[in-house]
Design a protein around this motif. Structure first.
Motif, PDB file in Angstrom:
ATOM      1  N   LYS A 139       8.897 -16.335  10.608  1.00  0.00           N
ATOM      2  CA  LYS A 139       7.949 -17.270   9.983  1.00  0.00           C
ATOM      3  C   LYS A 139       8.094 -17.389   8.472  1.00  0.00           C
ATOM      4  CE  LYS A 139       4.564 -17.995  13.471  1.00  0.00           C
ATOM      5  NZ  LYS A 139       3.238 -17.905  13.972  1.00  0.00           N
ATOM      6  N   THR A 141      10.276 -18.629   5.057  1.00  0.00           N
ATOM      7  CA  THR A 141      11.064 -19.833   4.780  1.00  0.00           C
ATOM      8  C   THR A 141      12.404 -19.447   4.169  1.00  0.00           C
ATOM      9  OG1 THR A 141       9.088 -21.137   4.467  1.00  0.00           O
ATOM     10  CG2 THR A 141      11.093 -21.996   3.455  1.00  0.00           C
ATOM     11  N   ARG A 159      17.011 -19.940  12.497  1.00  0.00           N
ATOM     12  CA  ARG A 159      15.991 -20.678  13.260  1.00  0.00           C
ATOM     13  C   ARG A 159      15.656 -19.911  14.544  1.00  0.00           C
ATOM     14  NH1 ARG A 159      17.052 -26.490  15.889  1.00  0.00           N
ATOM     15  NH2 ARG A 159      14.907 -27.172  16.159  1.00  0.00           N
ATOM     16  N   LYS A 164      11.485 -20.653   9.097  1.00  0.00           N
ATOM     17  CA  LYS A 164      11.368 -22.068   8.745  1.00  0.00           C
ATOM     18  C   LYS A 164      12.517 -22.381   7.784  1.00  0.00           C
ATOM     19  CE  LYS A 164       6.800 -21.292   8.061  1.00  0.00           C
ATOM     20  NZ  LYS A 164       5.629 -21.380   7.243  1.00  0.00           N
ATOM     21  N   GLY A 181      17.448 -28.306  12.372  1.00  0.00           N
ATOM     22  CA  GLY A 181      16.082 -27.814  12.199  1.00  0.00           C
ATOM     23  C   GLY A 181      15.718 -27.582  10.740  1.00  0.00           C
ATOM     24  N   CYS A 182      16.458 -28.219   9.823  1.00  0.00           N
ATOM     25  CA  CYS A 182      16.204 -28.013   8.386  1.00  0.00           C
ATOM     26  C   CYS A 182      15.504 -29.225   7.789  1.00  0.00           C
ATOM     27  CB  CYS A 182      17.510 -27.866   7.612  1.00  0.00           C
ATOM     28  SG  CYS A 182      18.492 -26.466   8.067  1.00  0.00           S
ATOM     29  N   ARG A 183      14.611 -28.966   6.858  1.00  0.00           N
ATOM     30  CA  ARG A 183      14.036 -30.060   6.063  1.00  0.00           C
ATOM     31  C   ARG A 183      14.900 -30.174   4.804  1.00  0.00           C
ATOM     32  NH1 ARG A 183       9.359 -30.322   2.474  1.00  0.00           N
ATOM     33  NH2 ARG A 183       8.946 -28.135   2.878  1.00  0.00           N
TER      34      ARG A 183
END
Ligand SMILES: NC(=O)c1ccc[n+]([C@@H]2O[C@H](COP(=O)([O-])OP(=O)(O)OC[C@H]3O[C@@H](n4cnc5c(N)ncnc54)[C@H](O)[C@@H]3O)[C@@H](O)[C@H]2O)c1
Ligand SMILES: O=C(O)[C@H](O)COP(=O)(O)O
Length: 528
Positions: A139, A141, A159, A164, A181-183
């Motif tokens: 959890k 980042t 991930r 995150k 799954g990346c911003r």
């Protein structure tokens, strides 16, 4: 037999592959001076990251055809100097991807759970369970800087551990980041929001000291930074200060701005106090070392056998199948370029390469490069090759224009039209591949159909009776044997060209005698 110098430790499987075609000398740990002294004897050099292939090494390596880097980073090679000298530089872009990604993950977990310091404490007899309480990555980042091959694998694994993901990479799309799954965010956002930052970018002028006192000040006080990419991306002095001051949570470094890391580096004093260090071990797995050794040794072997390399960093890579199909057209382009430079004579300032018919649908860049190689071969001889032809042309101020015309359907497979502009005006040649044979199909707009031969005599003349006989007698009187002869004309009794294949170079003085024949305006010999 060609000779290969292997100057860093590589897996034996690489040496075995090279030994199929070359004498292989494994000689590691050479000083810069020793390398410069040794390199003139070698056709190929195989290295990892320890050997520094400087401009001086390259200039001393007058026989060198290829430098093979058994790994990814070529920042220890002066690629620009190699390119200028026509030396191919190859690497293994993927052979150690997994190894480097797993090392970055190992470093992240080591930092989080104090594994190195706790393990070292066990050696001293202690049993301190309170001192080494860690933090979970779950959890948290993770900010991935550089979402290429290694960064992507790190992101995928992180991930799966429930992290995150943020990513900064100006050269990849938001869709690709999303798939992983990346911003995708701006660099400052990543610095501000990440609990862990992992670097997977090349060292370039833009990335040098990317992590510095200013950027460190933007980060969370608990942030942990991992660098398994390249030394110099982090300002080591600023990092050490930030760790000492408790400004960040810690860092794990596998790479350093100067390697090997100096024995008295201030970084070493921080080991166990927020810093984890490894001696550039990212690629050091058995699997990765076999992968990169095979990948690069095969490329060196192929280049020494005259075949293309699949992962050259300084010439466009072509799939071997595509290369095989293009091969006769590369030979055609080179022959026509060479012919054109002799037809034109003097300095050339512009080359126009027109791909016609089916050829216009093919990959053009290698054909353009081959034409330039041919064009420059009279001036530069064996110094020009596929690696440096474009650079040499640019340095000589030759402007290159590439055009395509699919509508011209003169030959199956298409044809190639080269036009040069220079001190002596504009000249053009056209050629095609007929069956597997090269043909010259036009000179300065006069249609011909002749295979290129080693020595050729070209004339410009008036198409009139008797001229061929007079030229034949003249050549005979100088003992020149004619293998074949062809006239190209646009209209009867108008301007024409004559193309003769001759068995030997023309003796001195004969060209001026030929131009005394009434009707012959000019004559010149071409050697292909
Ligand atoms: N520690 C080791 O032993 C080890 C092993 C293998 C590779 N490496 C190093 O890891 C790094 C990454 O290797 P890779 O195979 O993933 O390379 P890659 O080319 O696949 O990925 C690099 C990524 O960085 C991105 N990038 C380039 N400039 C950037 C910038 N200014 N800001 C953000 N992103 C930028 C590119 O778009 C690309 O996606 C290289 O520096 C390589 O030398 C180290
Ligand atoms: O760029 C690379 O491939 C790595 O840094 C590995 O370097 P090495 O081959 O010296 O281990």
């Amino acid at each position: 037999m060609p000779k290969v110098l292997v100057s860093d430790t590589i897996d034996q499987v690489g040496v075995d592959i090279l030994s199929q075609v070359a004498q292989v000398d494994v000689n590691t740990g050479l000083s810069p001076e020793e390398l410069i002294a040794a390199i003139p004897a070698y056709d190929a050099l195989m290295i990892r990251s320890s050997t520094k292939v400087t401009q001086a090494v390259i200039e001393a390596g007058q026989q060198l055809k290829i430098i093979g880097r058994a790994g990814v980073g070529v920042d220890n090679v002066d690629v620009a100097a190699a390119t200028r000298q026509g030396i191919i530089v190859v690497n293994s872009p993927q052979g150690n991807t997994i190894a480097a990604a797993e090392h970055a993950l190992a470093m992240m977990l080591s930092l989080s759970r104090h594994v190195p310091a706790a393990a070292a404490s066990m050696q001293t007899g202690s049993w301190d369970r309170n001192k080494y309480v860690g933090t979970e990555v779950y959890k948290k980042t993770l900010g991935v800087v550089g979402l290429g091959k290694i960064g992507s694998h790190v992101a995928t694994a992180a991930r799966a551990m429930g992290m995150k993901l943020l990513a900064y990479d100006p050269f990849i799309s938001a869709e690709r980041a999303e798939q992983l799954g990346c911003r995708l965010v701006e660099m400052d956002i990543l610095f501000q929001e990440a609990d862990y930052i992992t670097l997977h970018i090349p060292k370039t002028p833009e990335t040098q000291n990317l992590i510095n006192a200013t950027t460190l000040a933007k980060m969370k006080p608990t942030v942990r930074i991992i660098n398994c990419a390249r030394g110099g991306i982090i300002d080591e002095v600023a990092l050490a200060e930030a760790i000492k001051a408790g400004q960040i949570g810690g860092a794990a470094l596998d790479v350093f701005s100067s390697e090997p890391l100096e024995a008295d580096s201030p970084l070493r004093a921080l080991v166990g106090k927020g810093l984890v260090l490894t001696p550039h071990l990212g690629a050091s797995t058995e699997e990765a070392q076999v992968n990169v050794a095979v990948d690069v040794a095969e490329q060196i072997r192929d280049v020494l056998l005259g075949l293309p390399a699949r992962s050259a960093v300084n010439i466009p890579g072509l799939h071997p199948d595509v290369m095989e199909q293009l091969r006769p057209y590369l030979q055609l382009a080179e022959m026509l370029g060479n012919l054109l430079s002799q037809v034109t004579g003097g300095r050339i300032d512009q080359l126009t390469v027109r791909l016609q018919g089916e050829l216009a649908t093919r990959e053009s860049q290698p054909i353009v490069v081959a034409a330039l190689k041919g064009l420059l071969s009279q001036a530069l001889r064996e110094r020009v090759n596929y690696v440096n032809a474009a650079i040499e042309a640019k340095e000589r101020g030759i402007r290159v224009i590439e055009t395509r015309d699919e509508g011209i359907q003169d030959y199956t497979g298409g044809s190639l039209h080269l036009t040069a502009h220079g001190d002596h005006g504009e000249h053009s040649v056209v050629g095609a591949v007929v069956g597997q044979e090269l043909r010259i199909t036009s000179i300065d707009g006069f249609p011909v159909n002749v295979p290129p031969t080693h020595y050729m005599l070209f004339t410009r003349h008036r198409d009139m009776p008797g001229i061929i006989g007079k030229l034949g007698s003249q050549l005979g009187s100088f003992n020149v044997n004619i293998a074949s002869m062809q006239v190209g004309r646009r209209i009867v009794r108008g301007d024409a060209v004559m193309v003769l294949s001759i068995d030997d170079p023309l003796p001195d003085g004969i060209l001026s005698e030929i131009t005394k024949i009434p009707g012959i305006e000019s004559a010149y010999m071409v050697a292909l």
